[in-house]
Enzyme design. Structure first.
Site, PDB file in Angstrom:
ATOM      1  N   GLU A  24     -53.288  34.362 -13.475  1.00 49.29           N
ATOM      2  CA  GLU A  24     -53.959  33.451 -14.397  1.00 49.29           C
ATOM      3  C   GLU A  24     -54.722  34.194 -15.498  1.00 49.29           C
ATOM      4  OE1 GLU A  24     -55.674  29.778 -12.421  1.00 49.29           O
ATOM      5  OE2 GLU A  24     -55.522  31.114 -10.699  1.00 49.29           O
ATOM      6  N   SER A 156     -53.915  27.046 -10.882  1.00 52.73           N
ATOM      7  CA  SER A 156     -53.205  26.586 -12.076  1.00 52.73           C
ATOM      8  C   SER A 156     -51.792  26.095 -11.780  1.00 52.73           C
ATOM      9  CB  SER A 156     -53.145  27.699 -13.145  1.00 52.73           C
ATOM     10  OG  SER A 156     -54.427  27.990 -13.625  1.00 52.73           O
ATOM     11  N   TYR A 222     -51.200  23.465 -19.578  1.00 53.52           N
ATOM     12  CA  TYR A 222     -51.478  24.429 -20.642  1.00 53.52           C
ATOM     13  C   TYR A 222     -50.467  24.474 -21.788  1.00 53.52           C
ATOM     14  CZ  TYR A 222     -54.418  26.166 -16.854  1.00 53.52           C
ATOM     15  OH  TYR A 222     -55.330  26.266 -15.842  1.00 53.52           O
ATOM     16  N   ARG A 261     -64.992  22.301  -9.482  1.00 51.45           N
ATOM     17  CA  ARG A 261     -64.186  21.103  -9.695  1.00 51.45           C
ATOM     18  C   ARG A 261     -63.387  20.818  -8.441  1.00 51.45           C
ATOM     19  NH1 ARG A 261     -59.927  22.528 -13.165  1.00 51.45           N
ATOM     20  NH2 ARG A 261     -58.458  21.831 -11.568  1.00 51.45           N
ATOM     21  N   ASP A 263     -60.214  18.472  -6.932  1.00 48.69           N
ATOM     22  CA  ASP A 263     -59.064  17.653  -7.306  1.00 48.69           C
ATOM     23  C   ASP A 263     -58.652  16.765  -6.140  1.00 48.69           C
ATOM     24  OD1 ASP A 263     -59.107  19.117  -9.659  1.00 48.69           O
ATOM     25  OD2 ASP A 263     -57.577  20.532  -8.982  1.00 48.69           O
ATOM     26  N   GLU A 276     -57.668  20.304  -3.633  1.00 48.34           N
ATOM     27  CA  GLU A 276     -58.269  21.636  -3.599  1.00 48.34           C
ATOM     28  C   GLU A 276     -59.608  21.630  -4.315  1.00 48.34           C
ATOM     29  OE1 GLU A 276     -56.436  24.728  -6.072  1.00 48.34           O
ATOM     30  OE2 GLU A 276     -55.129  23.185  -6.895  1.00 48.34           O
ATOM     31  N   ASN A 278     -61.984  24.071  -6.838  1.00 51.47           N
ATOM     32  CA  ASN A 278     -61.916  25.193  -7.780  1.00 51.47           C
ATOM     33  C   ASN A 278     -63.325  25.683  -8.071  1.00 51.47           C
ATOM     34  OD1 ASN A 278     -58.892  24.900  -8.892  1.00 51.47           O
ATOM     35  ND2 ASN A 278     -59.781  22.870  -8.665  1.00 51.47           N
ATOM     36  N   GLY A 282     -61.037  26.108 -15.387  1.00 48.51           N
ATOM     37  CA  GLY A 282     -60.808  26.434 -16.787  1.00 48.51           C
ATOM     38  C   GLY A 282     -61.973  25.989 -17.656  1.00 48.51           C
TER      39      GLY A 282
END
Length: 316
Positions: A24, A156, A222, A261, A263, A276, A278, A282
């Protein structure tokens, strides 16, 4: 949410850790560039620092007072960098060693969440050293006929794929093993995907993502302009609060700290399933956490300063 008011001089010399050598790297460089720009615009003495190109000991020799970690993936989000900074006695943003390692490992995350009775899709774990291709047919049947395949330690959506046939599963597992020795295969949740940003113990407004791709993959995140983001997500208030509580509990269960974060997906029955956590999401101006912060009335610069403020203890 109010901004912690501190003089920019209170932070001293700040290293924005970005780049690294994980899969990443490019995303991290983009995030780091935005964070650096915001800090400098706020008057903070911030500088870029790529640990894949410089010795970590230069943080000490060059007199850095603290670090803003914006390294995505292995070496920056998995506890390794956090442990190094602990040894160097340099304060840093976000989650500590244990929480970073837990959140980076999708298998361990699911084990912790299951122990806490938090909702997560049924799954199997495949280890490269013992994997036998003949397992795939039974795994597919056990998990409902459609599955998601994920390397355990990548972010990602790197190395991820959906499989609906035995041949697709065999191919997806082999591809995932390119990135990791442990692969997670879980029941596919057919429904909308949500994310909840967390900042200093509070959940920000949830975001719903939609993409014409098979799932919300690396390209959707992205590379394309076809992904749509809805913030507010459109959930009724009761379900918004339910998702916020679930995200906070999931984050804290993995020893998450500061910002991050979580998800999740919601099936057709209205049940949320955790995907998951994070710990270094990002941070480009188009990323999910800044979108949620904006909805909460916070500018990108305010968000960055809020994250950095957590490195100041009461004695400073």
């Amino acid at each position: 949410m109010s901004l912690m008011t501190k003089s920019p001089y209170a932070y001293g010399k700040v290293a924005v850790l970005m780049g690294g050598d994980s899969a990443e790297r490019e995303v991290s460089l983009a995030s780091g560039g935005c964070v650096l720009k915001a800090l400098v615009s706020a008057g903070v003495d911030a500088h870029p620092f790529d640990p894949s190109q410089r010795s970590i000991y230069e943080l000490v020799s060059e007199g850095f007072d603290r670090a803003f970690i914006i390294l995505h993936g292995r070496g920056g989000e998995d506890g390794v960098m956090q442990g190094a900074l602990e040894q160097l006695k340099i304060p840093y943003t976000g989650t500590g060693v244990l929480g970073s390692a837990l959140a980076m490992d999708k298998v361990l995350s699911k084990l912790v969440w299951s122990a806490r009775d938090l909702p997560t899709a049924d799954y199997r774990v495949l280890e490269k050293s013992t994997y036998n291709v003949s397992e795939c047919s039974q795994i597919l049947a056990d998990l409902g006929g459609t599955v998601m395949v994920k390397p355990s330690h990548e972010g990602s959506s790197i190395g991820m794929a959906r499989a609906q046939t035995e041949a697709e599963l065999v191919k997806a597992v082999e591809q995932a093993f390119v990135y990791d020795d442990n692969v997670l295969v879980e029941t596919y949740i057919d429904g909308p995907e949500y994310t909840v940003a967390i900042l200093n113990g509070q959940a920000l407004p949830s975001i719903r993502m939609t993409s014409p791709n098979v799932f919300y993959d690396y390209e959707a995140k992205y590379k394309t302009d076809t992904t749509e983001y809805f913030c507010p997500s459109g959930l009724p208030m009761a379900q918004e609060k339910q998702l916020a509580r679930l995200a906070l509990t999931a984050f804290e269960s993995l020893s998450g700290k500061g910002w991050g974060r979580v998800d999740a997906m919601r099936d057709h029955d209205g049940t949320f399933y955790l995907l998951e956590s994070n710990t270094v999401p990002g941070m480009t101006e188009k990323s999910l956490v800044p979108k949620a912060a904006k909805q909460a009335g916070m500018s990108f610069t305010d968000l960055v300063i809020n994250i950095l403020s957590e490195t100041l203890d009461e004695h400073e």
